[in-house]
Design a protein around this motif. Sequence first.
Motif, mmCIF file in Angstrom:
data_model
loop_
_atom_site.group_PDB
_atom_site.id
_atom_site.type_symbol
_atom_site.label_atom_id
_atom_site.label_comp_id
_atom_site.label_asym_id
_atom_site.label_seq_id
_atom_site.Cartn_x
_atom_site.Cartn_y
_atom_site.Cartn_z
ATOM 1 N N GLU A 57 7.261 41.596 -1.595
ATOM 2 C CA GLU A 57 6.076 42.380 -1.242
ATOM 3 C C GLU A 57 5.183 42.525 -2.471
ATOM 4 O OE1 GLU A 57 7.207 46.138 0.316
ATOM 5 O OE2 GLU A 57 8.271 45.324 2.061
ATOM 6 N N TRP A 58 3.861 42.483 -2.213
ATOM 7 C CA TRP A 58 2.870 42.763 -3.247
ATOM 8 C C TRP A 58 2.022 43.930 -2.769
ATOM 9 C CZ3 TRP A 58 1.764 41.164 -8.149
ATOM 10 C CH2 TRP A 58 2.448 40.055 -8.643
ATOM 11 N N LYS A 59 1.780 44.869 -3.677
ATOM 12 C CA LYS A 59 0.952 46.024 -3.350
ATOM 13 C C LYS A 59 -0.086 46.221 -4.442
ATOM 14 C CE LYS A 59 4.820 48.323 -1.027
ATOM 15 N NZ LYS A 59 5.727 49.509 -1.016
ATOM 16 N N LYS A 60 -1.197 46.843 -4.058
ATOM 17 C CA LYS A 60 -2.249 47.173 -5.015
ATOM 18 C C LYS A 60 -2.397 48.683 -5.075
ATOM 19 C CE LYS A 60 -7.125 46.565 -6.167
ATOM 20 N NZ LYS A 60 -8.466 46.155 -5.706
ATOM 21 N N ARG A 61 -2.430 49.194 -6.305
ATOM 22 C CA ARG A 61 -2.551 50.637 -6.490
ATOM 23 C C ARG A 61 -4.001 51.003 -6.754
ATOM 24 N NH1 ARG A 61 1.708 52.695 -10.807
ATOM 25 N NH2 ARG A 61 0.741 54.663 -10.120
ATOM 26 N N GLY A 62 -4.454 52.013 -6.046
ATOM 27 C CA GLY A 62 -5.794 52.558 -6.227
ATOM 28 C C GLY A 62 -5.734 54.025 -5.886
ATOM 29 N N LYS A 63 -6.736 54.499 -5.154
ATOM 30 C CA LYS A 63 -6.634 55.856 -4.629
ATOM 31 C C LYS A 63 -5.445 55.959 -3.690
ATOM 32 C CE LYS A 63 -11.565 56.898 -4.957
ATOM 33 N NZ LYS A 63 -12.784 57.289 -4.221
ATOM 34 N N ASP A 64 -5.219 54.885 -2.944
ATOM 35 C CA ASP A 64 -4.041 54.755 -2.087
ATOM 36 C C ASP A 64 -3.389 53.413 -2.385
ATOM 37 O OD1 ASP A 64 -4.535 57.207 -0.722
ATOM 38 O OD2 ASP A 64 -6.075 56.193 0.467
ATOM 39 N N VAL A 65 -2.113 53.300 -2.031
ATOM 40 C CA VAL A 65 -1.396 52.034 -2.201
ATOM 41 C C VAL A 65 -1.604 51.200 -0.946
ATOM 42 C CG1 VAL A 65 0.839 50.950 -2.562
ATOM 43 C CG2 VAL A 65 0.300 53.098 -3.725
ATOM 44 N N SER A 66 -2.079 49.978 -1.132
ATOM 45 C CA SER A 66 -2.344 49.095 0.006
ATOM 46 C C SER A 66 -1.535 47.804 -0.146
ATOM 47 C CB SER A 66 -3.836 48.765 0.102
ATOM 48 O OG SER A 66 -4.286 48.160 -1.091
ATOM 49 N N PHE A 67 -1.191 47.221 0.967
ATOM 50 C CA PHE A 67 -0.429 45.981 0.960
ATOM 51 C C PHE A 67 -1.335 44.795 0.661
ATOM 52 C CE2 PHE A 67 2.788 48.354 3.394
ATOM 53 C CZ PHE A 67 3.929 47.943 2.728
ATOM 54 N N VAL A 68 -0.810 43.921 -0.179
ATOM 55 C CA VAL A 68 -1.451 42.629 -0.427
ATOM 56 C C VAL A 68 -0.700 41.529 0.325
ATOM 57 C CG1 VAL A 68 -2.073 40.930 -2.191
ATOM 58 C CG2 VAL A 68 -2.287 43.382 -2.679
ATOM 59 N N TYR A 69 0.630 41.565 0.178
ATOM 60 C CA TYR A 69 1.486 40.587 0.857
ATOM 61 C C TYR A 69 2.674 41.345 1.431
ATOM 62 C CZ TYR A 69 4.393 36.432 1.570
ATOM 63 O OH TYR A 69 5.173 35.434 2.109
ATOM 64 N N PHE A 70 2.881 41.189 2.746
ATOM 65 C CA PHE A 70 3.962 41.911 3.419
ATOM 66 C C PHE A 70 4.415 41.114 4.639
ATOM 67 C CE2 PHE A 70 5.308 44.960 6.724
ATOM 68 C CZ PHE A 70 6.398 45.531 6.076
ATOM 69 N N ASP A 71 5.725 41.064 4.776
ATOM 70 C CA ASP A 71 6.330 40.406 5.942
ATOM 71 C C ASP A 71 5.849 38.957 6.093
ATOM 72 O OD1 ASP A 71 8.020 40.264 8.109
ATOM 73 O OD2 ASP A 71 6.550 41.048 9.542
ATOM 74 N N GLY A 72 5.671 38.283 4.937
ATOM 75 C CA GLY A 72 5.318 36.869 4.954
ATOM 76 C C GLY A 72 3.844 36.573 5.165
ATOM 77 N N HIS A 73 2.981 37.600 5.103
ATOM 78 C CA HIS A 73 1.552 37.387 5.349
ATOM 79 C C HIS A 73 0.724 38.221 4.371
ATOM 80 C CE1 HIS A 73 2.417 35.280 9.143
ATOM 81 N NE2 HIS A 73 3.291 36.255 9.398
ATOM 82 N N PHE A 74 -0.462 37.693 4.033
ATOM 83 C CA PHE A 74 -1.410 38.452 3.230
ATOM 84 C C PHE A 74 -2.185 39.391 4.141
ATOM 85 C CE2 PHE A 74 -0.638 34.867 0.407
ATOM 86 C CZ PHE A 74 -0.510 35.513 -0.819
ATOM 87 N N LYS A 75 -2.542 40.540 3.594
ATOM 88 C CA LYS A 75 -3.147 41.581 4.397
ATOM 89 C C LYS A 75 -4.559 41.907 3.905
ATOM 90 C CE LYS A 75 0.645 42.106 6.730
ATOM 91 N NZ LYS A 75 0.741 41.778 8.184
ATOM 92 N N GLY A 76 -5.342 42.478 4.816
ATOM 93 C CA GLY A 76 -6.663 43.002 4.468
ATOM 94 C C GLY A 76 -7.582 41.953 3.875
#
Length: 310
Positions: A57-76
């Motif tokens: 899993e890849w996540k990006k931290r900002g005001k909130d934590v959002s997914f970059v890569y999850f469950d084999g797919h890129f998000k957002g």
Amino acid sequence: MEGTSLYLPIVILLMQCSPSSPVTVTTNKYKVEVREFSDAVLSCMFRTERDQNPRIEWKKRGKDVSFVYFDGHFKGPFEGRATIEGATVTLQRVTQEDAGEYRCEISAPLDSVNLGETNVTLKVLVPPHTPSCEIPSGAVTGSVVKLHCRDHQSIPPATYSWYKDSQPISQPRHANATYVINSHTGILEFKSVAKEDTGRYSCLASNGVGPPKMCEGKHMTIEDVNVSAVVAAVVVVCLVIVICGCGGYLLHRNGFFSRHRGRSFWISQCHGASHISSQTLHRTEDTSNVNYIPPPQESTDFKHTQSFML
């Protein structure tokens, strides 16, 4: 042979009792700096104890934590413009919106220590843009004049240098200089301008990322104070004040501003004209507002009321 068979169970027992290697996650670059609209590689390397297919899993931290890569797919916003190889992610054509801190997480349920992570910070560099320059068109000798230059978009922030008539203005080398240049704020300040400072000024912004950019030059003219014009203006103002004062005094002396001064005028009549004052008119108007009956007046004309004989 008997000795070998004796030590074999001991070796197996030691292997079983030895501590296992937990999942480890590392990166070969904790800080990544790339130019805007280029690709950014966020490396993530891991080693597991037993689990050969851990969850990535890849996540990006900002005001909130959002997914970059999850469950084999890129998000957002990363969907369709990012790729992954192993656990290393490549972001394509990054912008300022992509800058920030990313976290790579590896989850290995079959390992004794089943979670590991590492952080990667992405900084997107922006080359200089054409700075905005504020240059006055003119000033008088001896005054303080400031010229401003600013580029709000460059990352890292730009440094500034000034030019006069296409020639660079050097930093002053002594404290008695008539001007000061702040290369970080982009301000060129003249403590006391002189006619020799007349010229065409421009500003150059640079930050080492892309080619420097210069604003369009603007001509600034320095002139001496027009003493005769200032004296003439003062004289005119004084004359206006004197005339207004004298006129007001004369009007006041003649009773123009008196509230009770009557005004007289002539009213034409059939057999001539009558002179009536405004005070009389006001009294007449006041009597019209009540049931006023004038007293009878004796007739001055002689009338024949009866006949008599002597």
